[in-house]
Every structure is written in C-alpha cells, then in structure tokens.
Motif scaffolding. Structure first.
Motif, PDB file in Angstrom:
ATOM      1  N   ALA A 155      45.157  91.379  33.122  1.00 30.34           N
ATOM      2  CA  ALA A 155      44.514  92.088  31.904  1.00 30.34           C
ATOM      3  C   ALA A 155      43.336  91.398  31.406  1.00 30.34           C
ATOM      4  N   ALA A 156      43.493  89.872  31.399  1.00 39.24           N
ATOM      5  CA  ALA A 156      42.296  89.216  31.171  1.00 39.24           C
ATOM      6  C   ALA A 156      41.084  89.399  31.993  1.00 39.24           C
ATOM      7  N   MET A 157      41.396  89.513  33.307  1.00 41.40           N
ATOM      8  CA  MET A 157      40.162  89.779  34.419  1.00 41.40           C
ATOM      9  C   MET A 157      39.647  91.041  34.023  1.00 41.40           C
ATOM     10  N   ASN A 158      40.162  92.153  33.704  1.00 41.02           N
ATOM     11  CA  ASN A 158      39.699  93.482  33.232  1.00 41.02           C
ATOM     12  C   ASN A 158      38.853  93.525  32.144  1.00 41.02           C
ATOM     13  N   ALA A 159      39.591  92.827  30.911  1.00 43.84           N
ATOM     14  CA  ALA A 159      39.005  92.862  29.643  1.00 43.84           C
ATOM     15  C   ALA A 159      37.804  91.995  29.549  1.00 43.84           C
ATOM     16  N   LEU A 160      37.568  90.918  30.430  1.00 44.74           N
ATOM     17  CA  LEU A 160      36.524  90.290  30.569  1.00 44.74           C
ATOM     18  C   LEU A 160      35.415  90.649  31.510  1.00 44.74           C
ATOM     19  N   ALA A 161      35.640  91.670  32.105  1.00 42.53           N
ATOM     20  CA  ALA A 161      34.886  92.258  33.351  1.00 42.53           C
ATOM     21  C   ALA A 161      34.417  91.234  34.305  1.00 42.53           C
ATOM     22  N   ILE A 162      35.405  90.482  34.741  1.00 44.83           N
ATOM     23  CA  ILE A 162      35.423  89.366  35.746  1.00 44.83           C
ATOM     24  C   ILE A 162      34.858  89.912  36.969  1.00 44.83           C
ATOM     25  N   ALA A 163      33.697  89.508  37.710  1.00 48.59           N
ATOM     26  CA  ALA A 163      33.119  90.387  38.967  1.00 48.59           C
ATOM     27  C   ALA A 163      32.523  89.222  39.597  1.00 48.59           C
ATOM     28  N   LYS A 164      32.117  89.613  40.723  1.00 46.16           N
ATOM     29  CA  LYS A 164      31.082  88.580  41.548  1.00 46.16           C
ATOM     30  C   LYS A 164      30.047  88.023  40.558  1.00 46.16           C
ATOM     31  N   GLY A 165      29.903  86.517  40.756  1.00 43.58           N
ATOM     32  CA  GLY A 165      28.723  85.786  39.812  1.00 43.58           C
ATOM     33  C   GLY A 165      29.109  85.711  38.590  1.00 43.58           C
ATOM     34  N   THR A 166      30.218  86.389  37.808  1.00 39.84           N
ATOM     35  CA  THR A 166      30.343  85.775  36.372  1.00 39.84           C
ATOM     36  C   THR A 166      30.801  84.311  36.380  1.00 39.84           C
ATOM     37  N   THR A 167      30.298  83.783  35.275  1.00 36.01           N
ATOM     38  CA  THR A 167      30.600  82.432  35.115  1.00 36.01           C
ATOM     39  C   THR A 167      31.718  82.397  33.925  1.00 36.01           C
ATOM     40  N   LEU A 168      33.099  81.891  34.288  1.00 35.28           N
ATOM     41  CA  LEU A 168      34.058  82.035  33.533  1.00 35.28           C
ATOM     42  C   LEU A 168      34.790  80.614  33.172  1.00 35.28           C
ATOM     43  N   LEU A 169      34.886  80.371  31.683  1.00 31.54           N
ATOM     44  CA  LEU A 169      35.623  79.086  31.285  1.00 31.54           C
ATOM     45  C   LEU A 169      37.005  79.536  31.204  1.00 31.54           C
ATOM     46  N   VAL A 170      37.930  78.792  31.741  1.00 34.14           N
ATOM     47  CA  VAL A 170      39.466  79.186  31.338  1.00 34.14           C
ATOM     48  C   VAL A 170      39.948  77.844  30.720  1.00 34.14           C
ATOM     49  N   LEU A 171      40.404  77.656  29.321  1.00 31.27           N
ATOM     50  CA  LEU A 171      41.029  76.724  28.712  1.00 31.27           C
ATOM     51  C   LEU A 171      42.474  76.935  28.874  1.00 31.27           C
ATOM     52  N   GLY A 172      42.892  75.788  29.490  1.00 32.99           N
ATOM     53  CA  GLY A 172      44.524  75.911  29.988  1.00 32.99           C
ATOM     54  C   GLY A 172      44.433  76.336  31.019  1.00 32.99           C
ATOM     55  N   ALA A 173      43.708  75.858  32.225  1.00 32.93           N
ATOM     56  CA  ALA A 173      43.669  76.287  33.489  1.00 32.93           C
ATOM     57  C   ALA A 173      44.893  76.397  34.538  1.00 32.93           C
ATOM     58  N   THR A 174      45.773  75.194  34.155  1.00 35.87           N
ATOM     59  CA  THR A 174      46.835  74.995  35.218  1.00 35.87           C
ATOM     60  C   THR A 174      48.236  75.260  34.819  1.00 35.87           C
ATOM     61  N   GLY A 175      48.078  75.998  33.406  1.00 33.39           N
ATOM     62  CA  GLY A 175      49.516  76.542  32.891  1.00 33.39           C
ATOM     63  C   GLY A 175      49.864  77.762  33.528  1.00 33.39           C
ATOM     64  N   GLY A 176      50.947  78.602  33.232  1.00 36.89           N
ATOM     65  CA  GLY A 176      51.330  79.785  33.592  1.00 36.89           C
ATOM     66  C   GLY A 176      50.137  80.925  33.679  1.00 36.89           C
ATOM     67  N   VAL A 177      49.473  81.370  32.860  1.00 40.40           N
ATOM     68  CA  VAL A 177      48.427  82.123  32.800  1.00 40.40           C
ATOM     69  C   VAL A 177      47.311  81.605  33.426  1.00 40.40           C
ATOM     70  N   GLY A 178      47.050  80.513  33.006  1.00 37.10           N
ATOM     71  CA  GLY A 178      45.640  79.969  33.688  1.00 37.10           C
ATOM     72  C   GLY A 178      45.719  79.804  34.916  1.00 37.10           C
ATOM     73  N   SER A 179      46.937  79.345  35.702  1.00 33.75           N
ATOM     74  CA  SER A 179      46.979  79.247  37.340  1.00 33.75           C
ATOM     75  C   SER A 179      46.821  80.559  37.883  1.00 33.75           C
ATOM     76  N   PHE A 180      47.147  81.751  37.351  1.00 35.70           N
ATOM     77  CA  PHE A 180      46.881  83.058  37.949  1.00 35.70           C
ATOM     78  C   PHE A 180      45.565  83.419  37.766  1.00 35.70           C
ATOM     79  N   ALA A 181      45.163  83.249  36.515  1.00 33.37           N
ATOM     80  CA  ALA A 181      43.714  83.658  35.931  1.00 33.37           C
ATOM     81  C   ALA A 181      42.591  82.956  37.078  1.00 33.37           C
ATOM     82  N   VAL A 182      42.509  81.653  37.229  1.00 33.14           N
ATOM     83  CA  VAL A 182      41.876  81.192  37.818  1.00 33.14           C
ATOM     84  C   VAL A 182      41.633  81.741  39.453  1.00 33.14           C
ATOM     85  N   GLN A 183      42.888  81.799  39.936  1.00 34.34           N
ATOM     86  CA  GLN A 183      42.757  82.373  41.303  1.00 34.34           C
ATOM     87  C   GLN A 183      42.418  83.917  41.451  1.00 34.34           C
ATOM     88  N   MET A 184      42.438  84.668  40.271  1.00 34.55           N
ATOM     89  CA  MET A 184      42.021  85.999  40.465  1.00 34.55           C
ATOM     90  C   MET A 184      40.645  85.936  40.161  1.00 34.55           C
TER      91      MET A 184
END
Ligand SMILES: NC(=O)c1ccc[n+]([C@@H]2O[C@H](COP(=O)([O-])OP(=O)(O)OC[C@H]3O[C@@H](n4cnc5c(N)ncnc54)[C@H](OP(=O)(O)O)[C@@H]3O)[C@@H](O)[C@H]2O)c1
Length: 313
Positions: A129-158
């Motif tokens: 849902a975060a990927m879609n809400a933030l319109a993450i696409a090729k070239g987007t620069t994304l900062l994930v705060l909490g990158a190695t937790g449950g949500v973060g570990s999936f969000a970083v990979q996606m």
C-alpha cells in the motif's frame, strides 16, 4: 483448542484451553500452522478495548479444516493465509470470512512455506500500500525510516524491485542487513544525524518518505528532506496532512485495512512476488506457540529484525 488468550485487563496473554470458534455459512475454519507477530498484536492487547477473553494475533497460515455451505472460493484441505482480526491467530484454529477486505484470505502456492506465508499479510500488504500511495517507480528516491523491521524489510525490497533508489535507516548493527535487503544509502539512527546525512547527499530533496517509526514532531523534522511536490506516508498516524500540504507535499496516514491492497488480490500479489524471486521474507526466528507473550515483549522492545513467527504445529 490451545491458544494464547488474554483473560483480563493487564494480562499479557498465556497458553490456555479456549473454545474452538464456530463458523457461519460464508466463513472458513482454518487449522493454523503458523502465526506472524506484528506490533499491532501487543497494541490491541495494551489498548484494552477488546471484549474479554480474546485470542491474540491476526496473521496466520494454515489449512482449511471446514467451510460454510455458502463458501465457493476455498475447499477443505487447501493451504491458506491471511488476517484473522476477529478470532485471532495465536491459536490452533481460527475463522475468517471467505471474502472480506478487512480480513483477507488467499491460497498459499505450493512453493511458499507456512512460516513465510504467516509473516506476509499485515507487513507485506502495508508495504505494498505504501508503494502505491507514494507512487514508487523507476528513479524515485525513497527514504524508509525503520528499514529492517517487518514493514520496512518488505518496503525496501519492493521499492528496489520497482527501480527506486532507496535510503534506509536502522540501528548501526543492522547496516549489513539493510544493504542485503536493497538499501543503497544507509543511515544509522543511533549514530548519525539523519537530516544532516541525507540532506548533504540529496541537496535537492528526496521524492518520497516512508516513516514507520516517528511521532508527528519527529516526522515534521525529517520532512525537511522531502522536495517540493514530493510525497510522505506514516503507518502510525504521524502525518499532519495539512502541515505537509502547506509545503506542497502530499502526505497520507496509511491505515492498511482501508487500502485497496487489503484484499485477496493484494495477498496474491505478495505470494507472486515471492514465487518470482522478487521478494523474500526475512524471518528472525520461529518459536513455539507457547512463546507468544515473550514474542510480543520482543516486538514491543523493537528488537526484531524482519518478522518473528510462532509455529503452531
Ligand atoms: N497503519 C497500519 O495499517 C499499520 C500496518 C502495519 C504496521 N503499522 C505500524 O507501523 C510500525 C512499524 O511496523 P513494523 O511491523 O515494521 O514494526 P517492527 O517490525 O517492530 O519494525 C520497526 C523497526 O523500526 C526500527 N526503529 C526503531 N526506532 C527507530 C528509529 N528511531 N529510526 C529508524 N528505525 C527505528 C527498528 O529497527 P532497529 O532494530 O534497527 O532499531 C525496528 O526494526 C508499527 O508501529 C506498526 O504498528 C501500522
């Protein structure tokens, strides 16, 4: 059946005998094999507004044990995973409706294991849902705060899978893990000043911020890093949407159950990513069901990397 039950206010939950839930004509009874642990589980317990007694947990994997006479999507014996908000997941059995956006359920493909499936629903759907809400696409620069937790570990990979450039924060000892997941620029929140470090590397601002950890003042502070016209999302209700709008940033407080990703399709998307080798589940450990309360203590302490899973049988 055996379950981790909260019996009274202040009860942390312990293994007890509990009546097996009954199911209606549109519901399935699932014999649970694994239950994923989420911060939501101890938040629900500690909030103290659920009718007592109740079974802890929500994310499950298991096998359909019986089905109501109006159920058409699932058969007895099929492996399924999903979110059981009403009947809980830290138990030998749970019940979910066959088609419900708040309690989605889907089949588990043969090549996906029970522990991985149980770890996916809440954190995976939230990351999606975060990927879609933030319109993450090729070239987007994304900062994930909490990158190695449950949500973060999936969000970083996606995000990496979509071609984004990912900056991630975690404690310093998680640097290698963060890079393993796909973080290209790592910031240790307990060692570095996040604003200074990211600001110096990205003077024109980042495109998107996914904040999994900050309260509202903390999120406003880190928002300085987001460029004019950028996007921000919080999973803990910290985004002051009007404040962000004044800075021309579209901000959202994600409530996963109310997103389109909270659905059977969303769950299928997650297992497809796993099957295609584009997403992996980081499981910190698997514990027996009886360890449920200890698992929640660890989740509350914030010391779990990726996901912790309870093995039911
Ligand atoms: N609204 C919704 O629908 C929804 C859905 C899912 C989750 N959530 C919420 O979102 C939050 C995150 O969920 P989660 O499952 O990812 O939790 P989690 O597995 O406990 O992960 C949180 C991570 O945050 C890191 N962390 C702690 N303090 C930090 C800081 N100051 N800066 C950067 N990282 C920090 C920890 O990493 P280190 O070990 O490196 O410290 C930890 O791994 C929880 O509050 C959860 O309840 C909300």
């Amino acid at each position: 059946m055996k379950a981790i039950v909260v019996e009274h206010r202040g009860d942390l939950g312990s293994l007890r005998e509990f009546p097996q839930p009954s199911f209606a004509s549109h519901e399935i009874l699932v014999r649970v094999t694994a239950a994923g642990v989420n911060p939501m589980d101890w938040k629900v317990r500690d909030r103290g507004d659920r009718a007592l007694p109740f079974v802890l947990g929500q994310d499950f994997a298991g096998v359909v044990s019986a089905a109501g006479d109006r159920v058409s999507k699932f058969r007895v014996g099929e492996r399924v995973f999903g979110i059981a908000r009403n009947h809980g997941a830290y138990a030998e059995y749970t019940v979910v409706p066959e088609d419900d956006h708040v309690q989605p359920v889907a089949k588990i493909p043969d090549d996906v294991g029970d522990a991985d499936a149980a770890a996916l629903p809440t954190a995976g759907l939230t990351a999606l849902a975060a990927m879609n809400a933030l319109a993450i696409a090729k070239g987007t620069t994304l900062l994930v705060l909490g990158a190695t937790g449950g949500v973060g570990s999936f969000a970083v990979q996606m995000a990496r899978d979509r071609g984004a450039f990912v900056i991630g924060t975690a404690r310093d000892s998680n640097e290698i893990l963060a890079h393993d997941l796909g973080v290209e620029e790592f910031v240790a929140y307990n060692r570095d000043n996040v604003n200074e470090k990211v600001g110096a590397a990205h003077p024109d601002g980042i495109d998107a911020l996914l904040d999994l950890v900050d309260d509202a003042p903390g999120m406003n502070q880190v928002a300085e890093l987001v460029r004019d016209g950028g996007r921000a999302a919080s999973t803990i209700g910290s985004a002051d949407v009007d404040w962000f709008a004044q800075r021309n940033i579209v901000a959202v407080n994600l409530a996963m159950p109310r997103t389109p990703e909270s659905s059977q399709t969303g769950l299928r998307n997650l297992v497809e990513l796993i099957e295609q080798g584009r997403l992996r589940v980081l499981i910190s450990s698997e514990r027996p069901l009886a360890d449920g309360a200890n698992a929640l203590a660890e989740s509350k302490a914030g010391t779990i990397d990726g996901k912790l899973v309870l093995t039911v049988r």
